[in-house]
Motif scaffolding. Structure first.
Motif, PDB file in Angstrom:
ATOM      1  N   LEU A  72       0.019 -22.678   4.922  1.00  0.00           N
ATOM      2  CA  LEU A  72      -0.808 -23.292   5.952  1.00  0.00           C
ATOM      3  C   LEU A  72      -2.275 -23.206   5.549  1.00  0.00           C
ATOM      4  CD1 LEU A  72       0.973 -21.940   9.139  1.00  0.00           C
ATOM      5  CD2 LEU A  72       1.229 -24.180   8.051  1.00  0.00           C
ATOM      6  N   PRO A  73      -3.114 -24.140   6.007  1.00  0.00           N
ATOM      7  CA  PRO A  73      -2.762 -25.210   6.931  1.00  0.00           C
ATOM      8  C   PRO A  73      -1.963 -26.304   6.230  1.00  0.00           C
ATOM      9  CG  PRO A  73      -5.064 -25.402   6.305  1.00  0.00           C
ATOM     10  CD  PRO A  73      -4.545 -24.135   5.672  1.00  0.00           C
ATOM     11  N   SER A 100      -3.765 -16.750  11.515  1.00  0.00           N
ATOM     12  CA  SER A 100      -3.973 -17.614  12.685  1.00  0.00           C
ATOM     13  C   SER A 100      -2.664 -18.122  13.287  1.00  0.00           C
ATOM     14  CB  SER A 100      -4.883 -18.790  12.327  1.00  0.00           C
ATOM     15  OG  SER A 100      -4.281 -19.584  11.328  1.00  0.00           O
ATOM     16  N   ILE A 101      -1.549 -17.946  12.588  1.00  0.00           N
ATOM     17  CA  ILE A 101      -0.265 -18.391  13.146  1.00  0.00           C
ATOM     18  C   ILE A 101       0.127 -17.578  14.377  1.00  0.00           C
ATOM     19  CG2 ILE A 101       0.672 -19.432  11.068  1.00  0.00           C
ATOM     20  CD1 ILE A 101       2.098 -16.907  10.418  1.00  0.00           C
ATOM     21  N   GLU A 105      -2.918 -20.329  20.989  1.00  0.00           N
ATOM     22  CA  GLU A 105      -3.404 -21.690  21.226  1.00  0.00           C
ATOM     23  C   GLU A 105      -3.159 -22.628  20.046  1.00  0.00           C
ATOM     24  OE1 GLU A 105      -7.470 -21.434  22.495  1.00  0.00           O
ATOM     25  OE2 GLU A 105      -6.971 -20.095  24.153  1.00  0.00           O
ATOM     26  N   LYS A 106      -2.876 -22.076  18.866  1.00  0.00           N
ATOM     27  CA  LYS A 106      -2.726 -22.907  17.674  1.00  0.00           C
ATOM     28  C   LYS A 106      -1.339 -22.821  17.039  1.00  0.00           C
ATOM     29  CE  LYS A 106      -7.564 -22.517  16.403  1.00  0.00           C
ATOM     30  NZ  LYS A 106      -8.527 -22.130  15.371  1.00  0.00           N
ATOM     31  N   SER A 108       2.971 -22.556  16.609  1.00  0.00           N
ATOM     32  CA  SER A 108       4.145 -23.364  16.937  1.00  0.00           C
ATOM     33  C   SER A 108       5.291 -22.419  17.271  1.00  0.00           C
ATOM     34  CB  SER A 108       4.531 -24.227  15.737  1.00  0.00           C
ATOM     35  OG  SER A 108       5.821 -24.774  15.901  1.00  0.00           O
ATOM     36  N   THR A 109       6.143 -22.824  18.168  1.00  0.00           N
ATOM     37  CA  THR A 109       7.308 -21.996  18.496  1.00  0.00           C
ATOM     38  C   THR A 109       8.158 -21.726  17.258  1.00  0.00           C
ATOM     39  OG1 THR A 109       8.571 -23.982  19.079  1.00  0.00           O
ATOM     40  CG2 THR A 109       7.447 -22.827  20.875  1.00  0.00           C
ATOM     41  N   PHE A 110       8.192 -22.669  16.337  1.00  0.00           N
ATOM     42  CA  PHE A 110       9.038 -22.554  15.153  1.00  0.00           C
ATOM     43  C   PHE A 110       8.537 -21.525  14.143  1.00  0.00           C
ATOM     44  CE2 PHE A 110       9.695 -26.801  16.893  1.00  0.00           C
ATOM     45  CZ  PHE A 110      11.052 -26.727  17.140  1.00  0.00           C
ATOM     46  N   TYR A 111       7.275 -21.137  14.249  1.00  0.00           N
ATOM     47  CA  TYR A 111       6.719 -20.116  13.357  1.00  0.00           C
ATOM     48  C   TYR A 111       7.290 -18.729  13.652  1.00  0.00           C
ATOM     49  CZ  TYR A 111       2.865 -23.401  12.202  1.00  0.00           C
ATOM     50  OH  TYR A 111       2.098 -24.462  11.793  1.00  0.00           O
ATOM     51  N   HIS A 112       7.907 -18.566  14.800  1.00  0.00           N
ATOM     52  CA  HIS A 112       8.287 -17.233  15.266  1.00  0.00           C
ATOM     53  C   HIS A 112       9.800 -17.029  15.333  1.00  0.00           C
ATOM     54  CE1 HIS A 112       4.044 -16.782  16.052  1.00  0.00           C
ATOM     55  NE2 HIS A 112       4.097 -17.990  16.579  1.00  0.00           N
ATOM     56  N   LEU A 113      10.543 -17.864  14.641  1.00  0.00           N
ATOM     57  CA  LEU A 113      11.993 -17.738  14.591  1.00  0.00           C
ATOM     58  C   LEU A 113      12.403 -16.665  13.579  1.00  0.00           C
ATOM     59  CD1 LEU A 113      12.947 -21.527  14.724  1.00  0.00           C
ATOM     60  CD2 LEU A 113      13.045 -19.858  16.585  1.00  0.00           C
ATOM     61  N   PRO A 114      13.596 -16.110  13.705  1.00  0.00           N
ATOM     62  CA  PRO A 114      14.020 -15.034  12.801  1.00  0.00           C
ATOM     63  C   PRO A 114      14.104 -15.440  11.328  1.00  0.00           C
ATOM     64  CG  PRO A 114      15.683 -15.426  14.513  1.00  0.00           C
ATOM     65  CD  PRO A 114      14.577 -16.398  14.738  1.00  0.00           C
ATOM     66  N   GLU A 115      14.319 -16.726  11.048  1.00  0.00           N
ATOM     67  CA  GLU A 115      14.404 -17.202   9.667  1.00  0.00           C
ATOM     68  C   GLU A 115      13.045 -17.202   8.980  1.00  0.00           C
ATOM     69  OE1 GLU A 115      15.478 -18.729  12.415  1.00  0.00           O
ATOM     70  OE2 GLU A 115      17.207 -19.990  12.015  1.00  0.00           O
ATOM     71  N   VAL A 116      11.989 -17.084   9.773  1.00  0.00           N
ATOM     72  CA  VAL A 116      10.634 -17.223   9.265  1.00  0.00           C
ATOM     73  C   VAL A 116      10.009 -15.849   9.090  1.00  0.00           C
ATOM     74  CG1 VAL A 116       8.344 -18.173   9.743  1.00  0.00           C
ATOM     75  CG2 VAL A 116      10.395 -19.464  10.411  1.00  0.00           C
TER      76      VAL A 116
END
Length: 140
Positions: A72-73, A100-101, A105-106, A108-116
């Motif tokens: 990122l970005p 910053s992930i 406010e910036k 994504s819900t997908f950044y915090h999944l167990p695969e990540v």
């Protein structure tokens, strides 16, 4: 030999090359290096046919990889590649130099999944973290 793919935006080409080169030097196999695509390098992706061909190569590369590195970005393509990797249950290393992930406010819900696996710091630290990971194959 573990295979990887690196997704990011055009403005991060040097960082993508750094990570790719260092992973290759550690014995990993890069499934597709989009930074070597001459049309991308020159900023001349003016044809829809060229964009389609690049997209097909990138989808194939994500599918062939054991893990995906997201720097990122990133742009919309980066996030599509993230979605493809999530859908294919790939291990994902999500890199943000400044963390910053985790900014509500910036992010994504997908950044915090167990695969990540969220990664911060220098690119060298990112490469070392990937190399130290004991289980890069899909856990899901």
């Amino acid at each position: 030999m573990k295979k990887f793919y690196v997704a990011s935006s055009f403005k991060n080409i040097e960082a993508v090359r750094y990570v790719s080169n260092h992973l290759e030097n550690k014995g990993y196999l890069h499934t597709y290096d989009w930074t070597k695509n001459r049309k991308i390098e020159e900023g001349k992706t003016t044809s829809l046919k060229v964009l389609m061909e690049i997209g097909q190569q990138e989808i194939k590369a994500v599918g062939e990889s054991d893990f995906v590195v997201i720097l990122l970005p990133g742009g919309k393509g980066t996030h599509i590649e993230l979605g493809i990797a999530l859908g294919q249950k790939k291990k994902i290393f999500l890199y943000s130099k400044d963390g910053s992930i985790n900014n509500i406010e910036k992010t994504s819900t997908f950044y915090h999944l167990p695969e990540v696996e969220k990664c911060y710091g220098t690119l060298e630290e990112l490469v070392n973290k990937i190399a130290a990971s004991e289980n890069l194959t899909s856990r899901f």
